[in-house]
Design an enzyme around this catalytic site. Structure first.
Site, PDB file in Angstrom:
ATOM      1  N   LEU A 270       4.033  -1.021   3.719  1.00  6.97           N
ATOM      2  CA  LEU A 270       3.274   0.221   3.752  1.00  6.97           C
ATOM      3  C   LEU A 270       4.220   1.374   3.440  1.00  6.97           C
ATOM      4  O   LEU A 270       5.164   1.634   4.196  1.00  6.97           O
ATOM      5  CB  LEU A 270       2.644   0.437   5.141  1.00  6.97           C
ATOM      6  CG  LEU A 270       1.776  -0.697   5.664  1.00  6.97           C
ATOM      7  CD1 LEU A 270       1.306  -0.382   7.083  1.00  6.97           C
ATOM      8  CD2 LEU A 270       0.565  -0.921   4.767  1.00  6.97           C
ATOM      9  N   GLU A 271       3.973   2.018   2.315  1.00 10.99           N
ATOM     10  CA  GLU A 271       4.776   3.183   1.930  1.00 10.99           C
ATOM     11  C   GLU A 271       3.947   4.403   2.297  1.00 10.99           C
ATOM     12  O   GLU A 271       3.015   4.771   1.568  1.00 10.99           O
ATOM     13  CB  GLU A 271       5.081   3.132   0.429  1.00 10.99           C
ATOM     14  CG  GLU A 271       5.831   1.880  -0.003  1.00 10.99           C
ATOM     15  CD  GLU A 271       7.335   2.000   0.219  1.00 10.99           C
ATOM     16  OE1 GLU A 271       7.862   3.128   0.137  1.00 10.99           O
ATOM     17  OE2 GLU A 271       7.975   0.971   0.493  1.00 10.99           O
ATOM     18  N   LEU A 272       4.246   5.008   3.405  1.00 12.62           N
ATOM     19  CA  LEU A 272       3.402   6.066   3.941  1.00 12.62           C
ATOM     20  C   LEU A 272       4.063   7.432   3.749  1.00 12.62           C
ATOM     21  O   LEU A 272       4.812   7.630   2.806  1.00 12.62           O
ATOM     22  CB  LEU A 272       3.070   5.762   5.408  1.00 12.62           C
ATOM     23  CG  LEU A 272       2.536   4.325   5.592  1.00 12.62           C
ATOM     24  CD1 LEU A 272       2.271   4.025   7.060  1.00 12.62           C
ATOM     25  CD2 LEU A 272       1.273   4.092   4.764  1.00 12.62           C
TER      26      LEU A 272
ATOM     27  N   PHE B 235       0.838  -1.202   0.000  1.00 10.74           N
ATOM     28  CA  PHE B 235       0.000   0.000   0.000  1.00 10.74           C
ATOM     29  C   PHE B 235       0.867   1.245   0.000  1.00 10.74           C
ATOM     30  O   PHE B 235       1.826   1.340   0.773  1.00 10.74           O
ATOM     31  CB  PHE B 235      -0.904  -0.002   1.237  1.00 10.74           C
ATOM     32  CG  PHE B 235      -1.566   1.324   1.495  1.00 10.74           C
ATOM     33  CD1 PHE B 235      -1.079   2.197   2.460  1.00 10.74           C
ATOM     34  CD2 PHE B 235      -2.674   1.712   0.753  1.00 10.74           C
ATOM     35  CE1 PHE B 235      -1.680   3.427   2.690  1.00 10.74           C
ATOM     36  CE2 PHE B 235      -3.289   2.948   0.967  1.00 10.74           C
ATOM     37  CZ  PHE B 235      -2.791   3.801   1.937  1.00 10.74           C
TER      38      PHE B 235
END
Lengths: 466, 385
Positions: free
Chosen positions: B128-130, B105
């Protein structure tokens, strides 16, 4: 305010001060851990005997020596592991310094189980310390002997501003998990793994979950029954079957089963004697709750070998069950005891289908004289790890990662994999503050020739002028 | 894809010991709108290379790209192993009830938690690439024009809608005074006297984000830019000064062409400021002094780090892209993608014969047997491989 706030605050402040960063500090912690293992060997053996009726020898080979090996490996390789990793550069970055830096996450929580209470607490600890983290250890409250040694003796060997042991059961662990950690490594059941991951989600904490499952053990018609029986029996009944990577059940044809049963009996008698209950090499079930659970499983199918039990000692005999239905409890839950059910299948394909219908296990075993059969099982299934004509011997190799897949877990550790698991790998690009004229090419506005040049340069992958 | 051989010990000398890379199975990629082709297809490369079946959920906000991905891309792939699914938050929520074997994501931390919570129900591993607010420290010891060029270019690229763009500047009031004219000069050189007519300046993705950014223009004081045009979702390259930490522009990830400057007195104060906040996806430090740059690197944590440079490392497929703490977990790009989307299975293949050799490890354990085994176990990795 809960009982953990002060401790965690103290550890966070210590981490923030940079204390754990230098290699010398980490090496000192690892040496302290090594001394703990050497100076308290008998104490630990005694605790393991108290908790699981482990012989001193078994405590050594499955726990203490393994931990010592990990400490030694980490000490030997610490500088190499910590070193910045240079990476290949492209035309735009030729003059820059490009590398990956390993950094500690910060505050690491290790939640450990009771079946190998020294190994599964301290091997993760080695990795977390080597990677420069501050660590909170939550040993299992079920293996009380080991819990006591870890809580009372171990901290004396480590810098207590950067390390703490916390105690308690499910309720206290729930309280603990409300706090923010920077990494959590949990070993236990899938059910509790989900609780841990849900708690981790609230703080976006990365996790490694070492869970479990029912590890299938396929026995082909083309094999020597006694050889297979020796290997399967040893790995099944080691630590009284309380091993996450032990073969959980056998899949074989009825013909193979008929040859395997006497061979299994022979192996059990050779290993543990005519009266296994008096063998010094057979352990006991951890507590009454699990003893009851396992005793109930003895009524599944039909007892072909063993089946005896003694509540006063939490003793269950090395047992083999046959005529077992897939719907019975012994084929529904992870057994985690010295009971080996045999399910019948007609050939490799049926075995593969049976396995693939179920959750991905932590370990998978296939026994056959034919390499083709072993490799076919390997190719057509998925599991944390795989043993061909072998049990969990790979657990002695620190060059192998230990980790699950699917329901059996996520992430991995052991050896260098531990160090990498407990480190953040930070991509770094250090450029020169001058030479700005060289950069002029990349700024807008973009003339036609500038566009072509940049596009061309970007399309030229990794120049290895490094 | 190749099996990786590993070092063996005395017990396993005759065995075949290796790590096999296997696909997880069904992979879900949930992509954002700011680099809608890149952040959808680069993960796809890794997932496909690793042998997975893939479900792509492109952003419904970048509608043009969504259309091309949904209508054209599937024609080029085996559609029994690949699908594009469309929808907004509600449909994505429904999608997430299903079990996937891996989820990657890219998006905000808030939605990252929703994804991870859904993944928890099936014990699905995630990357998770936030995001976050990426600090950009500018030391007194540097050339203002050089810094202004680099910071402006990385800030206003894609109209600031870049997860690794410098989000705010930390510098002394003296440095600020030298930086402002230099930033103005860079902006004019890059985008002309009328940036709104520059072909190299983009627009805000939609009205919701335009409104959000226009509201941020009232924080602090506009030193450069500040113009906006609702009909085009245009926001001028802007620099804000006299900003308070409590104002919205310093609370949320800006994700637009607005650069606030916060004042600090020196490196230590900058480091403290940064460490009081969530770990960012990227961190930048500009200084003529290597010592200053390295001190910032040593004393902070972030997904990635640029010294005297912006996110140029994004062009290197040899570098992992990933966050830490609130900015994410896991990483990808290049080989890291392949490894992210693969399960690394430890394999030990032993010989079915030679059982006599194994006899040594079975109980009962005589004294000499115990000593031999303990000794052999203590001898680490024989590199006879």
């Amino acid at each position: 305010m809960d009982p953990f706030t002060d401790t965690l605050q103290r550890l966070r402040e210590a981490f923030g001060s940079g204390r754990t960063r230098p290699a010398e500090f980490r090496a000192a912690q690892l040496r302290g851990l090594g001394r703990f293992l050497r100076e308290n060997k008998q104490l630990l053996q005694g605790a393991l005997a108290q908790d699981l009726h482990k012989s001193a020898f078994e405590g050594d080979v499955s726990e203490i020596i393994i931990c010592q090996n990990e400490v030694d490996l980490a000490l030997k390789n610490l500088h190499a592991w910590m070193k910045d990793e240079s990476v290949a550069k492209n035309l735009f970055t030729q003059l820059d310094s490009a590398f990956i830096r390993k950094e500690p996450f910060g505050l690491v929580l290790i939640v450990a189980p009771w079946n190998y209470p020294v190994n599964l607490t301290l091997v993760p600890l080695v990795g977390a310390l080597a990677a420069g983290n501050c660590v909170v250890l939550k040993p299992s409250e079920i293996s009380k002997g080991t819990e006591k040694v870890l809580a009372e003796v171990l901290p004396r060997y480590l810098d207590q501003s950067c390390f703490a042991v916390v105690l308690g059961g499910p309720e206290e662990t729930g309280q603990l998990l409300k706090h923010k950690f920077d990494y959590i490594l949990f070993t236990g059941s899938p059910r509790v793994g989900k609780i841990i991951m849900a708690a981790a989600t609230k703080h976006l904490t990365p996790v490694t979950l070492e869970l479990g499952g029912k590890n299938p053990c396929y026995v082909d018609d083309d094999c020597d029954p006694q050889t297979v029986a020796n290997r399967v029996a040893w790995f099944r009944y080691f630590n009284t079957g309380q091993t996450c990577v032990a073969p959980d059940y056998v899949l074989c044809s009825p013909e193979m089963q008929a040859r395997l049963l006497p061979a299994l009996q022979s192996a059990i008698t050779r290993f543990y004697g005519e009266d296994p209950q008096s063998s010094p090499d057979l352990g006991r079930i951890i507590n009454h709750k699990h003893f009851q659970r396992l005793r109930d499983l003895l009524s599944c199918g039909r007892v072909a070998i063993g089946g005896q039990s003694d509540e006063s000692e939490c003793y269950i005999a090395p047992t083999v069950l046959v005529d077992v239905q897939e719907t019975e409890p012994v084929m529904q839950e992870e057994i985690f005891g010295p009971i080996l059910p045999i399910m019948n299948v007609r050939g490799l394909d049926e075995a593969i289908d049976f396995i693939n219908r179920r959750e991905k296990p932590l370990a998978l075993y296939a026994f056959s004289n034919s390499n083709q059969v072993v490799n076919r099982m390997l190719d057509r299934t998925s599991s944390g790890s795989f043993g061909g004509n072998e049990g969990f011997m790979y657990m002695t190799l620190s060059s192998m990662p230990l980790g699950g897949v699917g329901n059996s877990g996520m992430g991995r550790y052991h050896g260098k994999f531990s160090f990498d698991t407990f480190s953040h790998h930070r991509a770094c690009l250090l450029s020169c503050s001058g030479l700005e004229k060289l950069n002029a090419i990349r700024y807008p506005p973009y003339s036609e020739w500038k566009q072509q040049l940049i596009s061309w340069a970007l399309g030229k992958q990794s120049c290895t002028l490094l």
